[in-house]
Design a protein around this motif. Structure first.
Motif, PDB file in Angstrom:
ATOM      1  N   ILE A 101       0.869  -1.172   0.000  1.00 29.79           N
ATOM      2  CA  ILE A 101       0.000   0.000   0.000  1.00 29.79           C
ATOM      3  C   ILE A 101       0.909   1.226   0.000  1.00 29.79           C
ATOM      4  N   GLU A 102       0.707   2.078  -0.983  1.00 31.74           N
ATOM      5  CA  GLU A 102       1.613   3.211  -1.188  1.00 31.74           C
ATOM      6  C   GLU A 102       1.061   4.448  -0.483  1.00 31.74           C
ATOM      7  N   THR A 103       1.648   4.746   0.674  1.00 27.52           N
ATOM      8  CA  THR A 103       1.153   5.857   1.478  1.00 27.52           C
ATOM      9  C   THR A 103       2.198   6.961   1.640  1.00 27.52           C
ATOM     10  N   GLY A 104       3.262   6.897   0.852  1.00 27.36           N
ATOM     11  CA  GLY A 104       4.276   7.938   0.989  1.00 27.36           C
ATOM     12  C   GLY A 104       5.579   7.502   0.358  1.00 27.36           C
ATOM     13  N   ILE A 105       6.579   8.316   0.588  1.00 25.20           N
ATOM     14  CA  ILE A 105       7.858   8.115  -0.085  1.00 25.20           C
ATOM     15  C   ILE A 105       8.548   6.848   0.415  1.00 25.20           C
ATOM     16  N   TRP A 106       8.465   6.579   1.721  1.00 27.61           N
ATOM     17  CA  TRP A 106       9.101   5.356   2.237  1.00 27.61           C
ATOM     18  C   TRP A 106       8.372   4.116   1.744  1.00 27.61           C
ATOM     19  N   ALA A 107       7.048   4.176   1.734  1.00 24.77           N
ATOM     20  CA  ALA A 107       6.270   3.026   1.260  1.00 24.77           C
ATOM     21  C   ALA A 107       6.603   2.747  -0.209  1.00 24.77           C
ATOM     22  N   SER A 125      -3.176   3.411  -3.208  1.00 26.37           N
ATOM     23  CA  SER A 125      -2.201   4.494  -3.129  1.00 26.37           C
ATOM     24  C   SER A 125      -2.918   5.792  -2.760  1.00 26.37           C
ATOM     25  N   SER A 126      -2.218   6.665  -2.070  1.00 21.05           N
ATOM     26  CA  SER A 126      -2.785   7.993  -1.789  1.00 21.05           C
ATOM     27  C   SER A 126      -1.974   9.072  -2.506  1.00 21.05           C
ATOM     28  N   LYS A 127      -1.279   8.645  -3.550  1.00 21.13           N
ATOM     29  CA  LYS A 127      -0.428   9.585  -4.283  1.00 21.13           C
ATOM     30  C   LYS A 127      -1.260  10.668  -4.971  1.00 21.13           C
ATOM     31  N   ASP A 128      -2.507  10.317  -5.326  1.00 19.52           N
ATOM     32  CA  ASP A 128      -3.363  11.286  -6.036  1.00 19.52           C
ATOM     33  C   ASP A 128      -3.540  12.586  -5.262  1.00 19.52           C
ATOM     34  N   ARG A 129      -3.506  12.517  -3.937  1.00 14.97           N
ATOM     35  CA  ARG A 129      -3.622  13.746  -3.141  1.00 14.97           C
ATOM     36  C   ARG A 129      -2.395  13.902  -2.262  1.00 14.97           C
ATOM     37  N   ALA A 130      -1.246  13.783  -2.901  1.00 16.37           N
ATOM     38  CA  ALA A 130       0.043  14.050  -2.248  1.00 16.37           C
ATOM     39  C   ALA A 130       0.192  13.304  -0.915  1.00 16.37           C
ATOM     40  N   TYR A 131      -0.373  12.108  -0.861  1.00 16.04           N
ATOM     41  CA  TYR A 131      -0.229  11.227   0.310  1.00 16.04           C
ATOM     42  C   TYR A 131      -0.801  11.827   1.599  1.00 16.04           C
ATOM     43  N   LEU A 151       3.128   2.014   8.716  1.00 10.92           N
ATOM     44  CA  LEU A 151       2.100   2.360   9.710  1.00 10.92           C
ATOM     45  C   LEU A 151       2.070   3.860  10.011  1.00 10.92           C
ATOM     46  N   ASN A 152       3.244   4.470  10.070  1.00 12.46           N
ATOM     47  CA  ASN A 152       3.316   5.923  10.263  1.00 12.46           C
ATOM     48  C   ASN A 152       4.215   6.486   9.166  1.00 12.46           C
ATOM     49  N   ASN A 153       3.694   7.467   8.453  1.00 14.56           N
ATOM     50  CA  ASN A 153       4.429   8.022   7.307  1.00 14.56           C
ATOM     51  C   ASN A 153       5.107   9.319   7.726  1.00 14.56           C
ATOM     52  N   THR A 154       6.403   9.178   7.965  1.00 10.57           N
ATOM     53  CA  THR A 154       7.228  10.197   8.594  1.00 10.57           C
ATOM     54  C   THR A 154       7.251  11.513   7.822  1.00 10.57           C
ATOM     55  N   ILE A 155       7.293  11.409   6.504  1.00 10.52           N
ATOM     56  CA  ILE A 155       7.496  12.604   5.680  1.00 10.52           C
ATOM     57  C   ILE A 155       6.196  13.391   5.525  1.00 10.52           C
ATOM     58  N   VAL A 156       5.102  12.666   5.304  1.00  7.92           N
ATOM     59  CA  VAL A 156       3.830  13.353   5.043  1.00  7.92           C
ATOM     60  C   VAL A 156       2.949  13.469   6.277  1.00  7.92           C
ATOM     61  N   GLY A 157       3.329  12.784   7.356  1.00  9.04           N
ATOM     62  CA  GLY A 157       2.602  12.955   8.618  1.00  9.04           C
ATOM     63  C   GLY A 157       1.256  12.262   8.691  1.00  9.04           C
ATOM     64  N   LYS A 168      -4.896 -14.721   6.767  1.00 11.82           N
ATOM     65  CA  LYS A 168      -3.725 -15.611   6.870  1.00 11.82           C
ATOM     66  C   LYS A 168      -2.485 -15.024   6.207  1.00 11.82           C
ATOM     67  N   VAL A 169      -2.680 -13.988   5.406  1.00 13.91           N
ATOM     68  CA  VAL A 169      -1.520 -13.379   4.737  1.00 13.91           C
ATOM     69  C   VAL A 169      -0.769 -12.531   5.764  1.00 13.91           C
ATOM     70  N   PRO A 170       0.537 -12.798   5.946  1.00 14.62           N
ATOM     71  CA  PRO A 170       1.276 -12.059   6.990  1.00 14.62           C
ATOM     72  C   PRO A 170       1.289 -10.549   6.704  1.00 14.62           C
ATOM     73  N   LEU A 171       0.909  -9.790   7.711  1.00 17.72           N
ATOM     74  CA  LEU A 171       0.951  -8.337   7.601  1.00 17.72           C
ATOM     75  C   LEU A 171       2.344  -7.872   8.040  1.00 17.72           C
ATOM     76  N   VAL A 172       2.983  -7.088   7.193  1.00 15.37           N
ATOM     77  CA  VAL A 172       4.337  -6.583   7.454  1.00 15.37           C
ATOM     78  C   VAL A 172       4.240  -5.067   7.569  1.00 15.37           C
ATOM     79  N   ALA A 173       4.813  -4.493   8.622  1.00 15.26           N
ATOM     80  CA  ALA A 173       4.690  -3.043   8.763  1.00 15.26           C
ATOM     81  C   ALA A 173       6.004  -2.381   9.131  1.00 15.26           C
ATOM     82  N   ASP A 174       6.234  -1.263   8.445  1.00 10.36           N
ATOM     83  CA  ASP A 174       7.330  -0.363   8.784  1.00 10.36           C
ATOM     84  C   ASP A 174       6.831   0.534   9.913  1.00 10.36           C
ATOM     85  N   ILE A 175       7.432   0.383  11.095  1.00 16.37           N
ATOM     86  CA  ILE A 175       7.019   1.206  12.241  1.00 16.37           C
ATOM     87  C   ILE A 175       8.185   2.073  12.717  1.00 16.37           C
ATOM     88  N   SER A 176       9.053   2.455  11.764  1.00 20.99           N
ATOM     89  CA  SER A 176      10.258   3.219  12.122  1.00 20.99           C
ATOM     90  C   SER A 176       9.939   4.458  12.946  1.00 20.99           C
TER      91      SER A 176
END
Ligand SMILES: *Cc1c(COP(=O)(O)O)cnc(C)c1O
Length: 366
Positions: A101-107, A125-131, A151-157, A168-176
């Protein structure tokens, strides 16, 4: 001594008591007669440090026993490749695919890197409205090796208000940028990862929390340093781990535990972010570009209402400069999105947020 209020997105502010303890132990840690930087990573002294750090992280996050905690190098960015290499290995003739799921530059970076090793499908994706919002997450498809979100998009807040159910599909999350900022149900995830330099400690360490059944699926030619099974089998000591970073993470965990743990810091984080968003709502000069129900507690971008782009840029750069002169530093927005951004991680005291609001009110009046 001079301390500024540091709103840097990363590396970022650390708790002063942690820095003071590290300073006091710099040349003689825990009666060992050595700095943690000088210790053998195989020594008893260091073993107790890494074990304590892991135990505190497990306790604070409520990590179930069937998950391994790994302390690795390469930052969050190396996980962009390790995840597909380890979880989506092509087996036999059947190519695997993974959902992103594309929610920002890191994603976006995570998805692009993964595409070198597996089939990647960007499902929303939320690219259509600048994330500036979190899109609706579609259900996973059968055959998805994993489902990746930031999970948290550092650049776009932005922040996911709800964790998607991926069955059953493993959920993987960037929680930096939001690890330990609020309670998180680890059992909902197959794998969580975070670079340390935002909410955990200094740069140079990445923390990976992985469910045990996902270990041991790496593609055949995966380099040893990039295999979760090897790092897990060796207790993060396959090679020399980032010892000093792990030690500081341990001190941050102690500090957080003394504060009352994740519930307590979450209350404080909500109060800090609440004050700041409330101010932005009432301001005639600044506003938050992020949709209300997607707003981050940790990274709060804001822009000025000045319409003329040149005047706006001038005003915003003046703002950042004058704020820095008042001891409120690192408020410039990300180089790719502009504007301003206040990162208010766990270690940012509420006094810093109040000082920033006061400064902004004065600036606005002037
Ligand atoms: C900072 C950040 C990264 C990159 O971290 P590195 O440790 O520099 O690789 C990745 N994802 C998110 C969400 C971040 O905030």
């Amino acid at each position: 001594m001079k301390r500024v209020y540091n709103f840097s997105p990363g590396p970022s502010v650390l708790p002063l008591p942690v820095l003071e303890k590290a300073a006091a132990e710099m040349s003689d840690a825990n009666g060992s007669g050595q700095s943690v930087m000088e210790m053998s990573h195989r020594s008893k002294d260091f073993k107790s440090i890494i074990e304590k750090t892991e135990a505190l992280l497990r306790e604070l996050m409520g990590i179930p026993p069937n998950y391994k905690v790994l302390f690795l190098q390469g930052g969050a960015s190396l996980q962009f490749s390790m995840i597909p290499l380890n979880l989506a290995a092509e087996t036999g003739g059947g190519g695997k695919k993974a959902a992103y799921i594309e929610t920002g530059i890191w994603a976006d970076k995570a998805a692009k890197e993964a595409a070198k090793f597996t089939g990647v499908e960007v499902r929303a994706s939320s690219k259509d409205r600048a994330y500036t919002y979190i899109p609706k997450a579609p259900a996973p498809e059968p055959g998805d090796a994993y489902y990746h979100i930031t999970l948290n998009n550092t650049i776009v807040g932005t922040k996911w208000a709800e964790i998607p159910d991926t069955g059953k599909v493993p959920l993987v999350a960037d929680i930096s940028s939001n690890i330990l900022s609020e309670p998180l149900d680890v059992s909902r995830f197959g794998l969580l990862y975070a670079g340390a330099q935002k909410n955990l400690g200094p740069a140079g360490t990445a923390v990976v929390i992985i469910r045990e059944d996902l270990i041991g699926r790496a593609a055949g030619k995966t380099p040893a340093m990039l295999r979760y099974d090897i790092h897990a089998g060796e207790g993060s000591m396959y090679n020399t781990p980032p010892c000093y970073g792990i030690y500081i993470i341990g001190l941050v965990m102690e500090w957080l535990k003394n504060l009352g743990g994740v519930e307590a810091i979450a209350r404080l984080n909500r109060e800090k972010a609440g004050l700041f968003y409330q101010y932005l709502e009432s301001s005639k000069l600044f506003y938050s570009p992020v949709e209300k129900n997607s707003r981050s507690l940790m990274n709060i971008p804001f822009v000025s209402r000045v319409e003329d782009p040149e005047k706006r840029a001038g005003l915003e750069s003046r703002f950042v400069k004058e704020a820095a002169a008042s001891g409120l530093v690192n408020l410039a927005g990300h180089r790719l999105v502009g504007g301003m951004r206040a990162s208010i991680y766990n270690a940012m005291p509420i006094e810093g947020v109040k000082a920033l609001i006061q400064f902004m009110e004065k600036f606005e009046q002037a």
